[in-house]
Scaffold this motif. Structure first.
Motif, PDB file in Angstrom:
ATOM      1  N   ILE A  77       8.338  -7.532  64.116  1.00 53.65           N
ATOM      2  CA  ILE A  77       8.090  -8.923  64.128  1.00 53.65           C
ATOM      3  C   ILE A  77      10.301  -9.558  63.314  1.00 53.65           C
ATOM      4  N   TYR A  78       9.984  -8.566  61.764  1.00 53.99           N
ATOM      5  CA  TYR A  78      10.569  -8.511  60.701  1.00 53.99           C
ATOM      6  C   TYR A  78      11.994  -8.132  60.637  1.00 53.99           C
ATOM      7  N   GLU A  79      12.719  -8.294  60.158  1.00 56.89           N
ATOM      8  CA  GLU A  79      13.863  -7.443  60.044  1.00 56.89           C
ATOM      9  C   GLU A  79      13.854  -6.852  59.229  1.00 56.89           C
ATOM     10  N   ASN A  80      14.797  -5.502  58.826  1.00 50.26           N
ATOM     11  CA  ASN A  80      14.724  -5.207  57.834  1.00 50.26           C
ATOM     12  C   ASN A  80      13.519  -4.359  56.506  1.00 50.26           C
ATOM     13  N   VAL A  81      12.484  -4.110  57.845  1.00 51.27           N
ATOM     14  CA  VAL A  81      11.350  -3.805  57.249  1.00 51.27           C
ATOM     15  C   VAL A  81      11.602  -2.368  56.709  1.00 51.27           C
ATOM     16  N   GLN A  82      11.541  -1.296  56.420  1.00 51.46           N
ATOM     17  CA  GLN A  82      11.809  -0.175  55.485  1.00 51.46           C
ATOM     18  C   GLN A  82      10.499   0.960  55.769  1.00 51.46           C
ATOM     19  N   VAL A  83       9.739  -0.120  55.031  1.00 51.16           N
ATOM     20  CA  VAL A  83       8.635   1.068  54.213  1.00 51.16           C
ATOM     21  C   VAL A  83       7.458   1.253  54.793  1.00 51.16           C
ATOM     22  N   LEU A  84       7.627  -0.380  54.926  1.00 51.69           N
ATOM     23  CA  LEU A  84       5.760  -1.072  55.615  1.00 51.69           C
ATOM     24  C   LEU A  84       5.812  -1.309  57.244  1.00 51.69           C
ATOM     25  N   GLY A  85       6.562  -1.271  57.157  1.00 50.50           N
ATOM     26  CA  GLY A  85       6.889  -1.302  59.044  1.00 50.50           C
ATOM     27  C   GLY A  85       5.508  -1.549  59.902  1.00 50.50           C
ATOM     28  N   HIS A  86       4.683  -0.502  59.074  1.00 50.90           N
ATOM     29  CA  HIS A  86       3.767  -0.172  60.248  1.00 50.90           C
ATOM     30  C   HIS A  86       2.966  -0.928  59.679  1.00 50.90           C
ATOM     31  N   LEU A  87       2.627  -1.651  58.738  1.00 45.90           N
ATOM     32  CA  LEU A  87       1.417  -2.369  58.404  1.00 45.90           C
ATOM     33  C   LEU A  87       1.303  -3.794  59.575  1.00 45.90           C
ATOM     34  N   SER A  88       0.463  -4.655  60.222  1.00 46.56           N
ATOM     35  CA  SER A  88       0.056  -5.118  60.821  1.00 46.56           C
ATOM     36  C   SER A  88       0.998  -6.577  60.032  1.00 46.56           C
ATOM     37  N   ASP A  89       0.755  -7.981  60.877  1.00 40.32           N
ATOM     38  CA  ASP A  89       1.676  -9.094  60.438  1.00 40.32           C
ATOM     39  C   ASP A  89       0.959  -9.338  59.432  1.00 40.32           C
ATOM     40  N   ASP A  90      -0.988  -9.741  59.367  1.00 43.62           N
ATOM     41  CA  ASP A  90      -1.545  -9.766  58.358  1.00 43.62           C
ATOM     42  C   ASP A  90      -1.996  -9.364  57.617  1.00 43.62           C
ATOM     43  N   GLN A  91      -1.128  -8.033  57.395  1.00 43.14           N
ATOM     44  CA  GLN A  91      -1.867  -6.590  56.339  1.00 43.14           C
ATOM     45  C   GLN A  91      -0.341  -6.840  55.557  1.00 43.14           C
ATOM     46  N   PHE A  92       1.187  -6.961  55.990  1.00 42.53           N
ATOM     47  CA  PHE A  92       2.092  -7.159  55.657  1.00 42.53           C
ATOM     48  C   PHE A  92       2.493  -8.324  54.684  1.00 42.53           C
ATOM     49  N   ASN A  93       2.094  -9.671  55.232  1.00 41.50           N
ATOM     50  CA  ASN A  93       1.921 -10.830  54.109  1.00 41.50           C
ATOM     51  C   ASN A  93       1.192 -10.087  53.087  1.00 41.50           C
ATOM     52  N   GLN A  94      -0.422  -9.995  53.327  1.00 42.34           N
ATOM     53  CA  GLN A  94      -1.363  -9.765  52.683  1.00 42.34           C
ATOM     54  C   GLN A  94       0.063  -8.874  51.185  1.00 42.34           C
ATOM     55  N   ARG A 131      11.866  -1.603  46.591  1.00 40.37           N
ATOM     56  CA  ARG A 131      11.043  -1.022  47.885  1.00 40.37           C
ATOM     57  C   ARG A 131      11.117   0.557  47.498  1.00 40.37           C
ATOM     58  N   ARG A 132      12.075   0.855  46.723  1.00 40.22           N
ATOM     59  CA  ARG A 132      11.927   2.336  45.290  1.00 40.22           C
ATOM     60  C   ARG A 132      10.544   2.619  45.078  1.00 40.22           C
ATOM     61  N   MET A 133      10.111   1.469  44.243  1.00 42.10           N
ATOM     62  CA  MET A 133       8.557   1.205  43.354  1.00 42.10           C
ATOM     63  C   MET A 133       7.784   1.947  44.647  1.00 42.10           C
ATOM     64  N   ILE A 134       7.694   0.591  45.603  1.00 47.94           N
ATOM     65  CA  ILE A 134       7.037   0.999  46.956  1.00 47.94           C
ATOM     66  C   ILE A 134       6.052   2.590  47.023  1.00 47.94           C
ATOM     67  N   GLN A 135       7.258   2.813  47.444  1.00 49.23           N
ATOM     68  CA  GLN A 135       7.785   5.054  47.759  1.00 49.23           C
ATOM     69  C   GLN A 135       7.218   5.120  46.663  1.00 49.23           C
ATOM     70  N   MET A 136       7.383   5.287  45.582  1.00 50.93           N
ATOM     71  CA  MET A 136       7.396   5.934  44.499  1.00 50.93           C
ATOM     72  C   MET A 136       5.207   5.760  44.015  1.00 50.93           C
ATOM     73  N   THR A 137       4.787   4.990  44.322  1.00 47.36           N
ATOM     74  CA  THR A 137       3.646   4.185  44.391  1.00 47.36           C
ATOM     75  C   THR A 137       2.895   4.989  45.313  1.00 47.36           C
ATOM     76  N   GLN A 138       3.673   4.815  46.692  1.00 44.73           N
ATOM     77  CA  GLN A 138       2.623   6.007  47.972  1.00 44.73           C
ATOM     78  C   GLN A 138       2.998   7.686  47.696  1.00 44.73           C
ATOM     79  N   ALA A 139       3.874   7.583  46.638  1.00 42.10           N
ATOM     80  CA  ALA A 139       3.852   9.284  46.503  1.00 42.10           C
ATOM     81  C   ALA A 139       2.835   9.603  45.333  1.00 42.10           C
ATOM     82  N   ILE A 140       2.144   8.497  44.616  1.00 43.97           N
ATOM     83  CA  ILE A 140       1.409   8.891  43.314  1.00 43.97           C
ATOM     84  C   ILE A 140       0.327   8.865  44.377  1.00 43.97           C
ATOM     85  N   ASN A 141      -0.104   8.279  45.234  1.00 37.27           N
ATOM     86  CA  ASN A 141      -1.329   8.350  45.805  1.00 37.27           C
ATOM     87  C   ASN A 141      -1.410   9.546  46.661  1.00 37.27           C
ATOM     88  N   GLU A 142      -0.403  10.089  46.973  1.00 36.55           N
ATOM     89  CA  GLU A 142      -0.974  10.745  48.340  1.00 36.55           C
ATOM     90  C   GLU A 142      -0.586  12.166  47.761  1.00 36.55           C
TER      91      GLU A 142
END
Length: 386
Positions: A77-94, A131-142
């Motif tokens: 739906i959106y352009e240049n979504v590189q880290v959260l593109g797998h989310l549904s539209d509603d999840q992404f906006n939430q 964008r990089r901080m979202i990657q960092m948060t994902q790395a912490i949790n995994e």
């Protein structure tokens, strides 16, 4: 009795009163919780007067709404979504609504996005960093469940409504020492902002939360044997780190150590192993994420020595032993933050504002993660790894 005696006594009384009242020292009452057998000194102390303030400051906000995981994906739906593109539209906006409240509640969406409606544009450094901080948060949790458990972290854990988390650290070389041999103070003997406001080495955090200096200054004998070559300066650096951790968690030494045998892993509370992983997690966050972003930040977002602002124990804990008192916010954002979706890293050295920063595949950065578990090693190895 001479006048000098009278004046001296009066002066002592005035000075004593000034020392008690003037510096605004924190006095009891203190709440003490016994965590070990009676008579062993195993207890955790907390300042009663600060507990209500800490509770109010560490409330986990609810999700803006319960997102629907079904529907079109964000990158369709959106352009240049590189880290959260797998989310549904509603999840992404939430998630976008939540992260706005977590990081920029006053500035809103335009803190990271162009105010002309072109949300795909990478012209603002804040978007590149987030964008990089979202990657960092994902790395912490995994990768770091050994420290964060199944509670996990979100952006709010550190930011709590601030553009920059309140508790970060940087290289602090002030005040400049006087010239000559008499002016040499070995990086200490001033009030160290990040080491419990003591006179310990003021940049000690760099040794342990950026570098990989070992914490091994404890000897097993009362007299020197030549086996332990740690110096007094190295011991003071260790104390500085321990005071930073104690202040960060609002807990005393016994939260992680046994009062009768500080060096014994087998007799320590389990929290010591959690802290062991936390030190290494924090080091990985600084080296794998924060330092590489240095070229992105403007000068006013760097430390006085030009270094990037870095993560410490207090960045997440904010004065309590379990961030947000153990309340998990991750459950509302599992699809967004629970697992790594992209490990690519752009070449930030050639960063040009406005050009899209593509997260191209990068070399595997597992060196900071492949560390032995201290509970699985021999006692001698565990002591050496402190």
């Amino acid at each position: 009795m001479s006048y000098w005696t009278i004046f001296g006594g009066a002066g002592a009384v005035v000075l004593g009163a000034a020392l008690l009242v003037g510096p605004d020292w924190d006095l009891p009452p203190v709440d003490t919780e016994q965590i070990g057998y009676r008579g062993t000194g195993m207890f955790v102390s907390r300042d009663i007067e600060k507990q209500a303030e800490l509770r109010e400051a560490n409330i986990a906000p609810p999700a803006p709404w319960e997102a629907d995981p079904e529907g079109e994906r964000a990158d369709d739906i959106y352009e240049n979504v590189q880290v959260l593109g797998h989310l549904s539209d509603d999840q992404f906006n939430q998630f976008m609504a939540a992260i706005t409240e977590w990081v920029s509640p006053e500035e809103g969406c335009t803190y990271c996005h162009s105010d002309d409606g072109n949300f795909a544009w990478d012209g603002l450094y804040t978007k590149v960093v987030s964008r990089r901080m979202i990657q960092m948060t994902q790395a912490i949790n995994e990768d770091w469940a050994s420290h964060v458990g199944n509670v996990g972290v979100t952006c709010y854990t550190c930011h709590q409504g601030n553009n920059i988390p309140e508790n970060v650290w940087w290289f602090d070389d002030d005040p400049e020492a006087a010239r000559g041999a008499l002016g040499y103070r070995a990086g200490q003997n001033v009030v160290g902002e990040f080491v419990g406001r003591t006179s310990m080495p003021q940049n000690a955090l760099a040794d342990y939360l950026l570098g990989d200096k070992e914490i091994r200054v404890h000897s097993n004998t009362a007299l020197p044997t030549g086996e332990n070559t740690a110096t007094t300066k190295e011991t003071e650096g260790t104390w500085a780190l321990m005071m930073h951790m104690s202040e960060s968690l609002g807990a005393n030494c016994m939260a992680c150590h046994n009062s009768r045998a500080f060096n014994e892993w087998d007799e320590s509370p389990p929290q010591r192993v959690t802290a062991w992983h936390g030190i290494r997690m924090t080091r990985a966050m600084n080296n794998d994420y924060m330092v590489g972003l240095t070229p992105i930040f403007p000068e006013n977002r760097l430390g006085p020595e030009g270094d990037v602002l870095k993560v410490g124990c207090s960045t997440c804990h904010n004065g309590v032993q379990k961030p947000l008192y153990g309340v998990s916010m991750l459950q509302d954002y599992v699809d967004a933050l629970a697992t790594k979706t992209s490990s690519g890293v752009p070449d930030y050295e050639s960063f040009v504002p406005g050009e899209t920063e593509v997260l191209a595949p990068a070399e595997d950065q597992q060196s900071s993660l492949m560390l032995p578990d201290p509970t699985s090693a021999s006692k001698e190895t565990r002591v050496a790894a402190q």
